[in-house]
Design a protein around this motif. Structure first.
Motif, PDB file in Angstrom:
ATOM      1  N   MET A  13       0.816  -1.217   0.000  1.00 22.99           N
ATOM      2  CA  MET A  13       0.000   0.000   0.000  1.00 22.99           C
ATOM      3  C   MET A  13       0.848   1.263   0.000  1.00 22.99           C
ATOM      4  O   MET A  13       0.342   2.338   0.268  1.00 22.99           O
ATOM      5  N   ASP A  14       2.126   1.112  -0.266  1.00 25.98           N
ATOM      6  CA  ASP A  14       2.962   2.301  -0.438  1.00 25.98           C
ATOM      7  C   ASP A  14       3.131   2.493  -1.934  1.00 25.98           C
ATOM      8  O   ASP A  14       3.883   1.777  -2.574  1.00 25.98           O
ATOM      9  N   TRP A  15       2.397   3.453  -2.473  1.00 27.70           N
ATOM     10  CA  TRP A  15       2.437   3.670  -3.919  1.00 27.70           C
ATOM     11  C   TRP A  15       3.247   4.920  -4.272  1.00 27.70           C
ATOM     12  O   TRP A  15       3.016   5.545  -5.299  1.00 27.70           O
ATOM     13  N   SER A  16       4.153   5.301  -3.394  1.00 28.30           N
ATOM     14  CA  SER A  16       4.964   6.471  -3.719  1.00 28.30           C
ATOM     15  C   SER A  16       6.266   5.997  -4.374  1.00 28.30           C
ATOM     16  O   SER A  16       6.644   4.840  -4.270  1.00 28.30           O
ATOM     17  N   PHE A  31      -5.742  -5.621  -6.191  1.00 29.14           N
ATOM     18  CA  PHE A  31      -6.706  -5.415  -5.113  1.00 29.14           C
ATOM     19  C   PHE A  31      -8.126  -5.805  -5.495  1.00 29.14           C
ATOM     20  O   PHE A  31      -8.924  -6.152  -4.639  1.00 29.14           O
ATOM     21  N   MET A  37     -10.923  -7.434   3.764  1.00 29.90           N
ATOM     22  CA  MET A  37      -9.690  -7.409   4.527  1.00 29.90           C
ATOM     23  C   MET A  37      -9.929  -7.785   5.976  1.00 29.90           C
ATOM     24  O   MET A  37     -10.916  -7.415   6.578  1.00 29.90           O
ATOM     25  N   HIS A  87       7.111   8.175   9.383  1.00 27.96           N
ATOM     26  CA  HIS A  87       6.768   8.014   7.979  1.00 27.96           C
ATOM     27  C   HIS A  87       7.417   6.760   7.396  1.00 27.96           C
ATOM     28  O   HIS A  87       6.780   5.992   6.667  1.00 27.96           O
ATOM     29  N   SER A 100      -1.574   0.754   7.428  1.00 26.25           N
ATOM     30  CA  SER A 100      -1.058   1.592   8.508  1.00 26.25           C
ATOM     31  C   SER A 100      -1.292   3.072   8.236  1.00 26.25           C
ATOM     32  O   SER A 100      -1.256   3.534   7.100  1.00 26.25           O
ATOM     33  N   ILE A 101      -1.509   3.810   9.313  1.00 24.40           N
ATOM     34  CA  ILE A 101      -1.844   5.231   9.244  1.00 24.40           C
ATOM     35  C   ILE A 101      -1.025   5.948  10.316  1.00 24.40           C
ATOM     36  O   ILE A 101      -1.146   5.625  11.497  1.00 24.40           O
ATOM     37  N   PHE A 133      -8.015   0.416  10.160  1.00 23.50           N
ATOM     38  CA  PHE A 133      -6.625   0.833   9.963  1.00 23.50           C
ATOM     39  C   PHE A 133      -5.784   0.469  11.192  1.00 23.50           C
ATOM     40  O   PHE A 133      -6.324   0.203  12.265  1.00 23.50           O
TER      41      PHE A 133
ATOM     42  N   GLN B  55      -2.691   8.655  -6.394  1.00 23.50           N
ATOM     43  CA  GLN B  55      -3.113   7.552  -5.528  1.00 23.50           C
ATOM     44  C   GLN B  55      -4.604   7.628  -5.218  1.00 23.50           C
ATOM     45  O   GLN B  55      -5.299   6.613  -5.160  1.00 23.50           O
ATOM     46  N   LYS B  72      -9.456   1.156   0.561  1.00 20.35           N
ATOM     47  CA  LYS B  72      -8.693   1.203   1.813  1.00 20.35           C
ATOM     48  C   LYS B  72      -7.194   1.327   1.529  1.00 20.35           C
ATOM     49  O   LYS B  72      -6.495   2.139   2.150  1.00 20.35           O
ATOM     50  N   ALA B  73      -6.699   0.545   0.573  1.00 16.60           N
ATOM     51  CA  ALA B  73      -5.277   0.617   0.210  1.00 16.60           C
ATOM     52  C   ALA B  73      -4.949   1.992  -0.358  1.00 16.60           C
ATOM     53  O   ALA B  73      -3.898   2.568  -0.058  1.00 16.60           O
ATOM     54  N   GLY B  74      -5.879   2.532  -1.168  1.00 18.08           N
ATOM     55  CA  GLY B  74      -5.653   3.862  -1.743  1.00 18.08           C
ATOM     56  C   GLY B  74      -5.620   4.934  -0.670  1.00 18.08           C
ATOM     57  O   GLY B  74      -4.871   5.916  -0.766  1.00 18.08           O
ATOM     58  N   PHE B  75      -6.422   4.750   0.374  1.00 14.62           N
ATOM     59  CA  PHE B  75      -6.431   5.681   1.504  1.00 14.62           C
ATOM     60  C   PHE B  75      -5.053   5.698   2.168  1.00 14.62           C
ATOM     61  O   PHE B  75      -4.473   6.757   2.417  1.00 14.62           O
ATOM     62  N   VAL B  76      -4.526   4.489   2.415  1.00 16.01           N
ATOM     63  CA  VAL B  76      -3.196   4.376   3.027  1.00 16.01           C
ATOM     64  C   VAL B  76      -2.134   4.996   2.117  1.00 16.01           C
ATOM     65  O   VAL B  76      -1.287   5.793   2.559  1.00 16.01           O
ATOM     66  N   ALA B  77      -2.196   4.663   0.819  1.00 14.18           N
ATOM     67  CA  ALA B  77      -1.199   5.162  -0.138  1.00 14.18           C
ATOM     68  C   ALA B  77      -1.290   6.684  -0.274  1.00 14.18           C
ATOM     69  O   ALA B  77      -0.263   7.367  -0.368  1.00 14.18           O
ATOM     70  N   ARG B  79      -2.381   8.838   2.007  1.00 14.90           N
ATOM     71  CA  ARG B  79      -1.848   9.484   3.207  1.00 14.90           C
ATOM     72  C   ARG B  79      -0.317   9.411   3.248  1.00 14.90           C
ATOM     73  O   ARG B  79       0.339  10.357   3.682  1.00 14.90           O
ATOM     74  N   ILE B  80       0.244   8.310   2.791  1.00 14.58           N
ATOM     75  CA  ILE B  80       1.708   8.220   2.760  1.00 14.58           C
ATOM     76  C   ILE B  80       2.270   9.318   1.865  1.00 14.58           C
ATOM     77  O   ILE B  80       3.225  10.018   2.226  1.00 14.58           O
ATOM     78  N   SER B  81       1.640   9.510   0.694  1.00 11.94           N
ATOM     79  CA  SER B  81       2.161  10.515  -0.243  1.00 11.94           C
ATOM     80  C   SER B  81       1.980  11.939   0.270  1.00 11.94           C
ATOM     81  O   SER B  81       2.902  12.748   0.198  1.00 11.94           O
TER      82      SER B  81
END
Lengths: 281, 281
Positions: A13-16, A31, A37, A87, A100-101, A133, B55, B72-77, B79-81
Motif C-alpha cells: 500500500m505504499d504507492w509512492s 486489489f 480485509m 513516515h 497503517s496510518i 486501519f 493515488q 482502503k489501500a488507496g487511503f493508506v497510499a 496518506r503516505i504521499s
C-alpha cells in the motif's frame, strides 16, 4: 493481518516513488481480486531511537522553556526527525500489506503537565481502528502546561493507550531477549522470564527462582531523554496492574512473532524466550 | 518571520541528516546568540499536487467506500504521499529558520459528512500558534460519516481556518499570476485584477472593466480530485464574504512576497500583478 491476493502475494500500500525509481509502482489491479480485509485491530507505538533523541537532548526540549530560541528550534528539529521515522515505519508496514496510518501525538493535540499526560484525545485513533486501519504513533515533542514543552515518550503513550483501549496484551519489542537482572552485556546477566506485579505497585521475579535477584540493575544510554529500560519496566508494571499481560521480547525473532500472534495467552511455553510481566491476583 | 543570528545568518531548524550526509548539521551554538524570536502568526496550507492525487484518483478514495480493499489501500497510499510532501515542506521552511510544525487533518481527528467538514478540532493548531510555531497542514484523506472516506482539499481547509481564526488576509499561491477570464494558456486570456463578492454569494469583476467578462471559464486537470481553479475561486469567494481579503498570486514572485508581507492591505498598487477577491460592503 496483511492483505494478500488469492495467490498469496502480499499487496503493498505504499504507492509512492522510491529513490531512483521513475515510475510509481502499485498493486491496484491485484486489489480487485481481494474479497475483504482482515480486521484484527492493533496499534503500533514506536520511540525515536536515533531519530530525535539527539535533537531533543542537545537543545533540552525535554526540560522545557519554549521561550528560548534554542529550545523552540530543537522542538521543530525533534518533530522533523520523529515524524520522518514515523513516515518510514508507516511505509514499511504498508509495503507489507498492513493498512497503517501515521498519527502524531502533537497533531492529535496531546499535551502534558509536568511530563504527565494532561490531554490526549483518542477519537482520531479510535475512528482509525474502527475503520480497519492500524494507527502508528510515536514518542513526540509536545506542549507542556507547566514546562512549555517536553518529550512524551512512546512508553508513556503505550500505558495511556492500554488504559483506554484495554487490549488483550501489550508487546514491547527491544534489541535484547527481555529484561535481565543486570545490563545484558554482562555475561552473568540472567533473563527474567516472569515478573509479577502486586496491588501496591511492587513487583517480584517469579521465574527463574534464583537467589540474589532482589534488585534489578538497569542502564540508561546517555542520549536517551526518556529513561531507557528502567522506564520501560515501570511502564510495563503499570500496564500489568490494569490486568493486561505485557511481553518484552527481542524484535525480529520467532519469540516476538509468537508474542504478537497472541500464542502466550494463558500459557507461556518453555521454549519461548522473553519476559512476561503480569498482575498477581 | 525566520530566525537570524545577530550577523544576519538564517538559523535552520532541520537537524536531520540529508541524503549522502554522514553528520547531522545543526546550528545549536548560533541559537544562543538569538535574544528572542519574532512571533507574527500564520498558517501554511498546501494541497497534494503530484503527491497524492494519483493515488487518490486511481483508487477512488474521494468517492468513498472504505469496505473495498482497493479504496482502503488507496487511503493508506494517499496518506503516505501527502504526509511525505508535508514533511518535505516543513523541512524546507525549517531550513529557512521558520519554526514550522506539521499538523495532519486526519491525525487531528478531522472528518467530513458528504465531503463537508463535520468535525475539525482546531485546539492543536491554536496551541501551536500560541506557542509561536507555524502550523503546516494539508489536503488529506479523511473519514467521511456518509461515504466512509473522502479527500478533504486544502482549499476547503483554508476556508474553515479563515472562518475560525479570522486572519487579516489569505494568500492563495498558484503557478499563474492570478485568475484569468479563461484558461491562462489561451493567449487572449485576461488577468482579473479585482473581483467583488456580494452578499448573495454572486461575484463580479470590477477590474479590468472589460466587456464580455460575464462568464469565467475554468479548467480542471484530469487527475485533480478536488476541483482545480473553479474550487479555488469558490472557496476564495466564501472567504471574502467573511470580510477577509483574498489574494491569488504566482508563487515565487515578488508579487506573492508583497501579498504575504501584507503590503496590499487597503490599497493595491498598479504594478502588483495578481487577483484580489474582496467583499463588497
Amino acid at each position: 493481518m496483511n492483505v494478500q491476493s488469492p495467490s498469496g502475494k502480499i499487496l503493498g500500500m505504499d504507492w509512492s516513488k522510491g529513490a531512483g525509481e521513475s515510475e510509481i509502482s502499485c498493486s491496484i489491479n491485484d486489489f480487485s481480486a481481494v474479497p475483504a480485509m482482515d480486521s484484527s485491530s492493533f496499534i503500533v507505538v514506536h520511540g525515536a531511537g536515533s531519530f530525535g533523541h539527539f535533537q531533543a537532548s542537545k537543545s533540552g526540549v525535554h526540560k522545557g522553556g519554549l521561550n528560548k530560541p534554542l529550545v523552540k528550534a530543537g522542538f521543530v528539529a525533534t518533530r522533523i526527525s520523529v515524524t520522518k521515522l514515523n513516515h518510514e515505519i508507516v511505509r514499511a508496514l504498508a509495503r507489507e500489506g498492513i493498512p497503517s496510518i501515521g498519527v502524531s501525538p502533537f497533531s492529535c493535540g496531546w499535551s502534558t503537565n509536568m511530563r504527565n499526560i494532561a490531554s490526549a484525545d483518542l477519537s482520531a485513533m479510535t475512528k482509525a481502528i474502527d475503520s480497519g486501519f492500524v494507527p502508528v504513533t510515536h514518542g513526540d515533542a509536545v506542549l507542556d502546561d507547566e514546562l512549555g514543552c517536553t518529550i512524551l515518550s512512546g512508553d508513556v503513550i503505550i500505558r495511556h493507550l492500554a488504559a483506554h483501549f484495554k487490549p488483550e496484551f501489550v508487546v514491547f519489542m527491544t534489541d535484547v531477549l527481555g529484561v535481565y537482572d543486570r545490563p545484558p552485556l554482562d555475561s552473568t546477566a540472567v533473563l527474567l522470564r516472569e515478573i509479577e506485579v502486586h496491588e501496591d505497585g511492587s513487583w517480584s521475579v517469579v521465574k527463574p527462582t534464583l537467589e540474589n535477584i532482589s534488585k534489578v540493575k538497569t542502564d540508561v544510554a546517555a542520549h536517551d531523554t526518556t529513561g531507557g529500560m528502567e522506564t520501560k519496566i515501570l511502564e510495563a508494571a503499570m500496564i500489568a496492574r490494569l490486568g493486561i499481560d505485557v511481553y518484552i521480547v527481542k524484535a525480529g525473532t520467532n519469540h516476538s512473532l509468537r508474542a504478537l500472534r497472541g500464542e502466550l495467552r494463558g500459557n507461556v511455553p518453555e521454549d519461548w524466550l522473553g519476559t512476561v510481566i503480569r498482575f498477581s491476583k
